[in-house]
Design an enzyme around this catalytic site. Structure first.
Site, PDB file in Angstrom:
ATOM      1  CB  SER A 112      -1.280  -0.097   1.650  1.00 24.66           C
ATOM      2  OG  SER A 112      -0.201  -0.227   2.210  1.00 24.66           O
TER       3      SER A 112
ATOM      4  CE  LYS B 296      -3.347   2.213   4.879  1.00 25.83           C
ATOM      5  NZ  LYS B 296      -2.196   1.286   3.769  1.00 25.83           N
TER       6      LYS B 296
END
Length: 258
Positions: free
Chosen positions: A63, A136
């Site tokens: 991701s 993230k």
């Protein structure tokens, strides 16, 4: 005339007395004691470092490509953000706010394997809880109004467009920073986070139906990732790209006052 008496013959050498063996035995015991003390001190120092300073994690998914690759190992700074706070662009590791990660289906491992991994984790050679955390990039901090997307596919933060081309990984033919529109204002004590592999990241955008509405409580953050340690050919500091957000003004207080 008298004859001189000869000196009595010295006794033949025999086995060492027990008294000389005793110090050697005590010497080994002292050595073993010192080794145990050194190991305990090393473990204690490692625990302090892991708890308050730096932790190691591995990357289980793509991701954050191409900034972070699957199976990269990273170090996370736990102390700096506590004093300076978090900034837009920081790459952060955090605990699941609730519902972001699927239930674990990994089979139970033998106790000896769990024990060895636990010991290795004490000295930073293993990261058994990596699958329970996410990594993230921060796009919005408390009070920010974050919108996607403007006419040319850029995200805006407090009405200022940001050019994320330096770190975004987009599918061929795509130019928009997100395939899914959103318009949010980040609440106090929370963050809005997105993955760099923007079309392959289950981040804040995809968790708006969860209790936290896609926002990550700052209390859930472990810290800020700053270094790739493995593999060696990728060893190096991470770029937070703070310059991308340099033109974004601070969010106005509620009510629009200054």
């Amino acid at each position: 005339m008298t004859t001189e008496k000869s000196a009595p013959a010295e006794p033949a050498p025999g086995p060492e007395p027990a008294a000389t063996i005793q110090p050697r035995r005590r010497g080994w015991l002292v050595f073993l004691r010192d080794v145990v003390v050194i190991i305990l001190i090393a473990v204690l120092v490692s625990l302090v470092v892991k708890t308050f300073l730096v932790r190691s994690f591995y990357i289980p998914s793509g991701s954050m490509e191409d900034t972070l690759h699957v199976k990269d190992r990273i170090l996370v700074d736990e102390i700096t953000p506590r004093f300076g706070g978090y900034e837009r662009g920081d790459i952060v590791v955090f605990q699941d706010p609730g519902g972001w990660l699927p239930p674990s289906t990994a089979p139970a491992r033998p106790p000896i394997v769990e024990g060895v991994e636990w010991v290795l984790s004490l000295v930073g050679l293993a990261a058994p809880d990596s699958d329970d955390h996410l990594v993230k990039r921060i796009i919005g901090v408390p009070g920010d109004h974050v919108v996607c997307c403007n006419a040319i596919g850029q995200i805006t933060v407090n009405d200022v467009p940001i050019d994320e081309s330096a770190y975004l990984k987009l599918p061929a033919g795509e130019t928009a920073a997100s395939g899914d529109p959103f318009d949010v204002t980040v609440p106090e004590g929370s963050l809005w986070v997105l993955g760099d592999n923007r079309y392959r990241s289950k981040d804040s955008r995809y968790n708006t139906d969860q209790p936290g509405k896609g926002f990550v409580p700052i209390d859930n953050l472990v810290g800020r990732a700053f270094l790739v340690t493995w593999p060696f050919d990728r060893f190096g500091l991470l770029d937070f790209h703070h310059d991308v957000f340099a033109g974004v003004p601070d969010a106005e207080p509620e009510g629009g006052g200054k």
